[in-house]
Design a protein around this motif. Structure first.
Motif, mmCIF file in Angstrom:
data_model
loop_
_atom_site.group_PDB
_atom_site.id
_atom_site.type_symbol
_atom_site.label_atom_id
_atom_site.label_comp_id
_atom_site.label_asym_id
_atom_site.label_seq_id
_atom_site.Cartn_x
_atom_site.Cartn_y
_atom_site.Cartn_z
ATOM 1 N N LEU A 143 43.656 60.879 73.012
ATOM 2 C CA LEU A 143 44.044 62.020 73.834
ATOM 3 C C LEU A 143 43.105 63.194 73.558
ATOM 4 C CD1 LEU A 143 46.069 63.355 75.796
ATOM 5 C CD2 LEU A 143 47.468 63.937 73.790
ATOM 6 N N PHE A 144 42.541 63.749 74.636
ATOM 7 C CA PHE A 144 41.715 64.946 74.575
ATOM 8 C C PHE A 144 42.420 66.054 75.373
ATOM 9 C CE2 PHE A 144 38.276 61.500 75.241
ATOM 10 C CZ PHE A 144 38.402 61.047 73.936
ATOM 11 N N ALA A 145 41.943 67.291 75.238
ATOM 12 C CA ALA A 145 42.549 68.410 75.974
ATOM 13 C C ALA A 145 41.471 69.361 76.465
ATOM 14 C CB ALA A 145 43.542 69.162 75.092
ATOM 15 N N ASP A 146 41.735 69.994 77.623
ATOM 16 C CA ASP A 146 40.791 70.921 78.245
ATOM 17 C C ASP A 146 41.552 72.188 78.644
ATOM 18 O OD1 ASP A 146 38.874 72.268 79.688
ATOM 19 O OD2 ASP A 146 38.588 70.705 81.196
ATOM 20 N N ALA A 147 41.164 73.334 78.060
ATOM 21 C CA ALA A 147 41.837 74.603 78.346
ATOM 22 C C ALA A 147 41.156 75.414 79.440
ATOM 23 C CB ALA A 147 41.929 75.444 77.076
ATOM 24 N N ASN A 148 39.965 74.995 79.907
ATOM 25 C CA ASN A 148 39.256 75.731 80.959
ATOM 26 C C ASN A 148 39.145 77.221 80.647
ATOM 27 O OD1 ASN A 148 40.734 73.437 83.124
ATOM 28 N ND2 ASN A 148 38.521 73.701 83.058
ATOM 29 N N PRO A 207 30.799 54.244 78.144
ATOM 30 C CA PRO A 207 32.252 54.416 77.988
ATOM 31 C C PRO A 207 32.777 55.579 78.828
ATOM 32 C CG PRO A 207 31.219 54.083 75.858
ATOM 33 C CD PRO A 207 30.105 54.255 76.835
ATOM 34 N N ALA A 208 33.964 55.392 79.411
ATOM 35 C CA ALA A 208 34.562 56.414 80.279
ATOM 36 C C ALA A 208 35.931 56.816 79.754
ATOM 37 C CB ALA A 208 34.689 55.888 81.713
ATOM 38 N N TYR A 209 36.318 58.061 80.040
ATOM 39 C CA TYR A 209 37.686 58.500 79.761
ATOM 40 C C TYR A 209 38.278 59.074 81.037
ATOM 41 C CZ TYR A 209 36.067 63.394 79.579
ATOM 42 O OH TYR A 209 35.544 64.630 79.885
ATOM 43 N N GLY A 210 39.600 59.043 81.146
ATOM 44 C CA GLY A 210 40.286 59.547 82.325
ATOM 45 C C GLY A 210 40.569 61.028 82.217
ATOM 46 N N SER A 211 40.291 61.773 83.286
ATOM 47 C CA SER A 211 40.595 63.202 83.306
ATOM 48 C C SER A 211 41.403 63.523 84.555
ATOM 49 C CB SER A 211 39.307 64.030 83.265
ATOM 50 O OG SER A 211 38.620 63.945 84.500
ATOM 51 N N GLY A 212 41.701 64.811 84.756
ATOM 52 C CA GLY A 212 42.508 65.236 85.895
ATOM 53 C C GLY A 212 44.004 65.138 85.645
ATOM 54 N N VAL A 213 44.407 64.899 84.408
ATOM 55 C CA VAL A 213 45.821 64.728 84.068
ATOM 56 C C VAL A 213 46.457 66.086 83.781
ATOM 57 C CG1 VAL A 213 47.433 63.719 82.428
ATOM 58 C CG2 VAL A 213 45.439 62.409 83.191
ATOM 59 N N GLY A 260 42.325 50.548 82.481
ATOM 60 C CA GLY A 260 41.687 50.107 81.243
ATOM 61 C C GLY A 260 40.951 51.183 80.490
ATOM 62 N N LEU A 261 41.182 52.449 80.839
ATOM 63 C CA LEU A 261 40.490 53.545 80.152
ATOM 64 C C LEU A 261 41.080 53.749 78.762
ATOM 65 C CD1 LEU A 261 40.241 55.976 83.184
ATOM 66 C CD2 LEU A 261 38.359 54.733 82.119
ATOM 67 N N PRO A 262 40.243 53.892 77.738
ATOM 68 C CA PRO A 262 40.743 53.988 76.367
ATOM 69 C C PRO A 262 41.190 55.379 75.953
ATOM 70 C CG PRO A 262 38.355 54.027 76.341
ATOM 71 C CD PRO A 262 38.763 53.841 77.783
ATOM 72 N N ALA A 263 40.926 56.388 76.805
ATOM 73 C CA ALA A 263 41.239 57.771 76.439
ATOM 74 C C ALA A 263 41.555 58.572 77.693
ATOM 75 C CB ALA A 263 40.064 58.412 75.695
ATOM 76 N N VAL A 264 42.347 59.633 77.503
ATOM 77 C CA VAL A 264 42.760 60.509 78.594
ATOM 78 C C VAL A 264 42.587 61.957 78.154
ATOM 79 C CG1 VAL A 264 44.789 61.391 79.828
ATOM 80 C CG2 VAL A 264 44.362 58.932 79.737
ATOM 81 N N LYS A 265 42.110 62.780 79.085
ATOM 82 C CA LYS A 265 42.022 64.222 78.832
ATOM 83 C C LYS A 265 43.029 64.939 79.718
ATOM 84 C CE LYS A 265 38.628 66.735 80.506
ATOM 85 N NZ LYS A 265 37.218 67.119 80.721
ATOM 86 N N VAL A 281 24.745 60.054 74.577
ATOM 87 C CA VAL A 281 25.836 60.170 75.554
ATOM 88 C C VAL A 281 26.944 59.210 75.148
ATOM 89 C CG1 VAL A 281 26.522 59.928 77.963
ATOM 90 C CG2 VAL A 281 24.260 60.859 77.395
ATOM 91 N N ARG A 282 28.069 59.782 74.732
ATOM 92 C CA ARG A 282 29.181 58.975 74.207
ATOM 93 C C ARG A 282 30.251 58.679 75.247
ATOM 94 N NH1 ARG A 282 29.933 62.390 68.534
ATOM 95 N NH2 ARG A 282 27.800 62.042 67.746
ATOM 96 N N TRP A 283 30.387 59.569 76.245
ATOM 97 C CA TRP A 283 31.449 59.428 77.238
ATOM 98 C C TRP A 283 30.944 59.849 78.603
ATOM 99 C CZ3 TRP A 283 35.968 57.179 75.932
ATOM 100 C CH2 TRP A 283 36.426 57.273 74.618
ATOM 101 N N ILE A 284 31.539 59.262 79.644
ATOM 102 C CA ILE A 284 31.424 59.745 81.015
ATOM 103 C C ILE A 284 32.833 60.094 81.486
ATOM 104 C CG2 ILE A 284 30.949 59.084 83.405
ATOM 105 C CD1 ILE A 284 28.426 59.632 81.902
ATOM 106 N N GLU A 285 32.970 61.244 82.115
ATOM 107 C CA GLU A 285 34.273 61.674 82.627
ATOM 108 C C GLU A 285 34.574 60.988 83.957
ATOM 109 O OE1 GLU A 285 36.707 65.809 83.645
ATOM 110 O OE2 GLU A 285 34.559 65.883 83.188
ATOM 111 N N LEU A 286 35.790 60.457 84.086
ATOM 112 C CA LEU A 286 36.212 59.797 85.321
ATOM 113 C C LEU A 286 37.579 60.345 85.718
ATOM 114 C CD1 LEU A 286 35.562 57.641 87.463
ATOM 115 C CD2 LEU A 286 36.818 56.000 86.050
ATOM 116 N N ASP A 287 37.604 61.179 86.738
ATOM 117 C CA ASP A 287 38.845 61.761 87.246
ATOM 118 C C ASP A 287 39.745 60.648 87.779
ATOM 119 O OD1 ASP A 287 40.781 63.362 88.396
ATOM 120 O OD2 ASP A 287 39.511 64.009 90.061
ATOM 121 N N VAL A 288 41.014 60.622 87.355
ATOM 122 C CA VAL A 288 41.916 59.555 87.805
ATOM 123 C C VAL A 288 42.747 59.953 89.022
ATOM 124 C CG1 VAL A 288 42.054 58.483 85.533
ATOM 125 C CG2 VAL A 288 43.732 60.234 86.170
ATOM 126 N N ARG A 289 42.619 61.204 89.470
ATOM 127 C CA ARG A 289 43.298 61.602 90.701
ATOM 128 C C ARG A 289 42.539 61.035 91.913
ATOM 129 N NH1 ARG A 289 46.921 66.145 90.637
ATOM 130 N NH2 ARG A 289 47.308 66.857 88.506
#
Length: 382
Positions: A196-201, A142-148, A164-169, A322-330
């Motif tokens: 929806l996930f969030a990343d504060a870096n 499973p993948a989620y979209g990041s870079g948002v 078709g990504l089920p989640a976004v970070k 391993v539940r997720w793989i990160e996939l940058d959507v940019r």
């Protein structure tokens, strides 16, 4: 069979002004990938070393790999990547401690380790996933979209949904007012059904993180990544006791002992090793195996090129933790254009390449287009 050659190629794809990626700590003005090649017995394995930051990372990585690692690696017997990983860490980590720069050592070893696993699979006609986990396990992860965010929030959320990504970070850590706008726009675009996930870096101190968690809860954020400066585990545990939001971290953790501390903590719901940073497939597999025993989820951090994503997929295929793989959507040509067969997304899951080794080939003409630095070390010229 012994290592005959170490090759390093740095690829760079400059970003336009509107495509610059903003983080809470700085900006990414070009996409980069450090490709590591290890050759033995006529076969070549490929790996990736993380060089996003700082701006001079490509030159440092060439020096560490070609002046530091190559003299140890070339001539080594290649039957077991784990043994080489152990020997290289034994010899190089003391230098890293004296240097005060363990990160570059681990990041360099990551690329070498990936390449060794790819080489090992090619020489034995098996995929890395099969070498790690018997029959190779599942064929998709499973993948989620990041870079948002912080810019183009709605546009990038729409792009993730169209894929078709089920989640976004989404990125946060830009001040409470701007973070509220980012989260509101993301939730409004995604609707209630997508996650929806969030990343504060690592943007906040403990008090700030506690205050911001209330905002995140109002927008149904399912987990929060790297909320605290310095990523201190004691403070993460205090934050975890104060919020209902699950916490995630790990992209800046180094060494199996440290990973085990985070994995075993009740505050950490997802551990996020970056295989291009933390020590490659050998370390990623060790973390995923330990996380499985502890009931902690794994979501590898992937914010580089295609090779690191594929390596993470093979670990994900072998370990159900391993539940997720990160996939940058940019847009990132070093993810989408450099492979002869592109990554495949099926119903929100990334397909695991099933050929020998990592199961991928680099497109030579594209590689030459983005090539910035090239250097090799062989037994003859050492």
């Amino acid at each position: 069979m012994r290592v005959e050659r170490l090759g390093v190629t740095v690829l760079s794809a400059p970003l336009g002004a509107t495509d610059t990626v903003a983080m809470s700590f700085g900006k990414l003005t070009d996409r980069r990938m450090c490709v590591v090649e290890v050759e033995a017995d006529g076969a070549v394995g490929i790996g990736e070393s993380w060089i996003n930051y700082p701006a001079w990372a490509p030159r440092e990585r060439l020096g560490t790999l070609c002046d530091g690692v190559a003299s140890l690696l070339v001539g080594m017997e290649v039957s077991d990547p784990r043994e080489i990983h152990g020997e290289l860490t034994r010899q190089l980590l003391p230098l890293g401690r004296q240097w005060g720069a363990l990160g570059p050592i681990w990041q360099s070893l990551s690329g070498v380790d990936m390449a060794l696993w790819d080489l090992h699979g090619k020489l034995h006609g098996q995929s890395v996933a099969a070498l790690l986990g018997g029959d190779g396990g599942r064929g998709h992860v499973p993948a989620y979209g990041s870079g948002v965010g912080p810019t183009r929030v709605a546009e990038l959320c729409e792009r993730a949904m169209q894929a078709g990504l089920p989640a976004v970070k989404t990125k946060v850590g830009f001040g409470a007012e701007r973070d509220a706008a980012i989260l509101g726009e993301a939730r409004s675009t995604l609707g209630e059904k997508r996650r929806l996930f969030a990343d504060a870096n690592q943007a906040w101190n403990l008090a700030e993180a506690k205050a911001m968690c209330e905002l995140l809860e109002r927008h149904d954020v399912e987990w929060l990544e790297e909320p605290l400066t310095h990523d201190d585990l004691d403070e993460l545990e205090e934050l975890g006791a104060d919020t209902t939001i699950p916490l995630a971290t790990g992209e800046n953790v180094y060494g199996i002992t440290e990973f085990e501390r985070y994995v075993e903590s009740p505050a950490i719901h997802l551990i996020q090793p970056d295989l291009a940073k933390c020590g490659g497939i050998t370390m990623g597999a060790a973390v995923a195996e330990h996380a499985g025993r502890c009931g902690t989820g794994v979501a590898p951090h992937c914010y580089g090129g295609a090779i690191g994503i594929v390596a993470s997929l093979h670990v994900g295929a072998a370990f159900p933790s391993v539940r997720w793989i990160e996939l940058d959507v940019r847009d990132n040509p070093l993810r989408t254009d450099v492979l002869t067969t592109p990554l495949r997304l099926d119903d929100g899951e990334l397909a695991v390449p099933n050929g020998p080794g990592l199961g991928i080939e680099l497109a030579d003409t594209v590689i030459q287009h983005y090539e910035q630095y090239v250097e090799e070390r062989t037994r003859r010229d050492l």
